[in-house]
Design a protein around this motif. Structure first.
Motif, mmCIF file in Angstrom:
data_model
loop_
_atom_site.group_PDB
_atom_site.id
_atom_site.type_symbol
_atom_site.label_atom_id
_atom_site.label_comp_id
_atom_site.label_asym_id
_atom_site.label_seq_id
_atom_site.Cartn_x
_atom_site.Cartn_y
_atom_site.Cartn_z
ATOM 1 N N VAL A 61 0.873 -1.173 0.000
ATOM 2 C CA VAL A 61 0.000 0.000 0.000
ATOM 3 C C VAL A 61 0.909 1.221 0.000
ATOM 4 O O VAL A 61 1.719 1.400 0.897
ATOM 5 C CB VAL A 61 -0.933 0.017 1.233
ATOM 6 N N ARG A 62 0.758 2.035 -1.035
ATOM 7 C CA ARG A 62 1.593 3.239 -1.131
ATOM 8 C C ARG A 62 0.836 4.459 -0.650
ATOM 9 O O ARG A 62 -0.373 4.561 -0.842
ATOM 10 C CB ARG A 62 2.045 3.466 -2.579
ATOM 11 N N LYS A 66 7.456 7.938 -4.739
ATOM 12 C CA LYS A 66 8.678 7.138 -4.666
ATOM 13 C C LYS A 66 9.884 8.052 -4.801
ATOM 14 O O LYS A 66 9.784 9.184 -5.276
ATOM 15 C CB LYS A 66 8.678 6.054 -5.743
ATOM 16 N N ASP A 67 11.022 7.550 -4.391
ATOM 17 C CA ASP A 67 12.259 8.318 -4.524
ATOM 18 C C ASP A 67 12.644 8.418 -5.990
ATOM 19 O O ASP A 67 12.439 7.468 -6.763
ATOM 20 C CB ASP A 67 13.394 7.655 -3.740
ATOM 21 N N PRO A 68 13.221 9.534 -6.398
ATOM 22 C CA PRO A 68 13.644 9.691 -7.792
ATOM 23 C C PRO A 68 14.607 8.574 -8.198
ATOM 24 O O PRO A 68 15.478 8.175 -7.426
ATOM 25 C CB PRO A 68 14.356 11.048 -7.806
ATOM 26 N N GLY A 69 14.397 8.066 -9.396
ATOM 27 C CA GLY A 69 15.288 7.060 -9.939
ATOM 28 C C GLY A 69 15.013 5.640 -9.474
ATOM 29 O O GLY A 69 15.678 4.715 -9.924
ATOM 30 N N THR A 70 14.050 5.453 -8.581
ATOM 31 C CA THR A 70 13.731 4.102 -8.124
ATOM 32 C C THR A 70 12.558 3.557 -8.935
ATOM 33 O O THR A 70 11.677 4.305 -9.349
ATOM 34 C CB THR A 70 13.374 4.076 -6.618
ATOM 35 N N PRO A 71 12.555 2.257 -9.163
ATOM 36 C CA PRO A 71 11.447 1.682 -9.933
ATOM 37 C C PRO A 71 10.146 1.720 -9.131
ATOM 38 O O PRO A 71 10.159 1.684 -7.896
ATOM 39 C CB PRO A 71 11.891 0.238 -10.180
ATOM 40 N N ASP A 72 9.045 1.785 -9.840
ATOM 41 C CA ASP A 72 7.749 1.753 -9.183
ATOM 42 C C ASP A 72 7.454 0.317 -8.773
ATOM 43 O O ASP A 72 7.696 -0.611 -9.540
ATOM 44 C CB ASP A 72 6.658 2.271 -10.122
ATOM 45 N N VAL A 73 6.929 0.130 -7.575
ATOM 46 C CA VAL A 73 6.622 -1.217 -7.098
ATOM 47 C C VAL A 73 5.233 -1.676 -7.539
ATOM 48 O O VAL A 73 4.885 -2.830 -7.338
ATOM 49 C CB VAL A 73 6.743 -1.311 -5.554
ATOM 50 N N LEU A 74 4.450 -0.781 -8.122
ATOM 51 C CA LEU A 74 3.102 -1.125 -8.562
ATOM 52 C C LEU A 74 3.021 -1.133 -10.084
ATOM 53 O O LEU A 74 3.668 -0.328 -10.748
ATOM 54 C CB LEU A 74 2.092 -0.109 -8.021
ATOM 55 N N PRO A 75 2.186 -2.015 -10.639
ATOM 56 C CA PRO A 75 1.967 -1.971 -12.083
ATOM 57 C C PRO A 75 1.181 -0.701 -12.425
ATOM 58 O O PRO A 75 0.459 -0.163 -11.584
ATOM 59 C CB PRO A 75 1.144 -3.227 -12.362
ATOM 60 N N PRO A 76 1.288 -0.205 -13.657
ATOM 61 C CA PRO A 76 0.531 0.994 -14.027
ATOM 62 C C PRO A 76 -0.973 0.726 -14.005
ATOM 63 O O PRO A 76 -1.428 -0.371 -14.322
ATOM 64 C CB PRO A 76 1.018 1.323 -15.436
ATOM 65 N N ALA A 77 -1.713 1.752 -13.643
ATOM 66 C CA ALA A 77 -3.175 1.631 -13.532
ATOM 67 C C ALA A 77 -3.841 1.657 -14.899
ATOM 68 O O ALA A 77 -3.448 2.413 -15.784
ATOM 69 C CB ALA A 77 -3.729 2.765 -12.682
ATOM 70 N N ASP A 78 -4.883 0.850 -15.022
ATOM 71 C CA ASP A 78 -5.778 0.914 -16.172
ATOM 72 C C ASP A 78 -7.023 1.719 -15.840
ATOM 73 O O ASP A 78 -7.710 2.200 -16.732
ATOM 74 C CB ASP A 78 -6.186 -0.495 -16.607
ATOM 75 N N ALA A 79 -7.324 1.833 -14.544
ATOM 76 C CA ALA A 79 -8.492 2.569 -14.074
ATOM 77 C C ALA A 79 -8.288 2.906 -12.602
ATOM 78 O O ALA A 79 -7.461 2.285 -11.928
ATOM 79 C CB ALA A 79 -9.760 1.736 -14.244
ATOM 80 N N MET A 80 -9.063 3.892 -12.115
ATOM 81 C CA MET A 80 -8.968 4.287 -10.714
ATOM 82 C C MET A 80 -10.349 4.533 -10.140
ATOM 83 O O MET A 80 -11.233 5.040 -10.828
ATOM 84 C CB MET A 80 -8.147 5.576 -10.567
ATOM 85 N N ILE A 81 -10.490 4.170 -8.876
ATOM 86 C CA ILE A 81 -11.672 4.532 -8.102
ATOM 87 C C ILE A 81 -11.174 5.249 -6.850
ATOM 88 O O ILE A 81 -10.415 4.665 -6.070
ATOM 89 C CB ILE A 81 -12.531 3.314 -7.707
#
Length: 183
Positions: A61-62, A66-81
């Motif tokens: 749960v984020r 994130k810190d600059p230059g670090t990979p995102d730990v979540l996949p990109p969103a297709d939708a949001m609620i």
């Protein structure tokens, strides 16, 4: 889509006691084959069990950028609620203020044309304020689907939490005209 080809939902919560039950939304989305990531505002984090949600979703749960230059730990969103979303967050979102991860993601989602559903949850005095009404109208005009919950009297929100429309929010996303592009 995640690595397994499932569409990804960002379930976004802000600082409201109704956020406690976001697991209901997680379960609805997972039952329909979606991968779910929960993202909380700093105040929203106070109302959820982040460890239990991480175990349920398989994702951290984020609540912070994130810190600059670090990979995102979540996949990109297709939708949001965004449910529940407070009056404060609605006003900032409509103004393009991205001072939290939640707001940054919501601002970006509108810009990307992602399907977004929002469920404001606050008292009548907050939701009836002209600037909040303007924010709701602007966001709706920009393609955000607003699902209404019953505005309550100030100081009476706890009695409305069991009535929070998690199922309506999920159905609104499934019915969103842009969702067919992602699932």
């Amino acid at each position: 889509m995640n690595d397994e080809g499932k569409p990804v939902l960002y379930a976004i919560v802000t600082g409201s006691p109704a956020a406690h039950d976001v697991g209901t939304l997680v379960e609805l989305a997972q039952a329909d084959g979606w991968d779910v990531c929960v993202i909380a505002s700093p105040y929203g984090l106070r109302f959820i069990d982040a460890d239990a949600l991480a175990a349920k979703t398989g994702h951290t749960v984020r609540s912070q950028y994130k810190d600059p230059g670090t990979p995102d730990v979540l996949p990109p969103a297709d939708a949001m609620i965004a449910a529940p979303i407070t009056a404060n967050s609605l006003a900032k979102w409509a103004a393009g203020i991205a001072d939290t991860l939640v707001l940054g993601l919501l601002v970006e989602a509108v810009g990307k044309g992602l399907p977004v559903v929002a469920v404001p949850f606050s008292n009548r005095a907050h939701l009836g304020f002209p600037a909040i009404q303007d924010a709701i109208a602007k966001l709706s005009g920009w393609g955000v689907t607003m699902v209404t919950s019953q505005p309550h009297k100030p100081g009476n929100g706890a009695s409305q939490i069991p009535l929070f429309p998690w199922g309506s929010a999920w159905q609104a996303l499934l019915d969103h005209p842009r969702t067919s592009l992602t699932s």
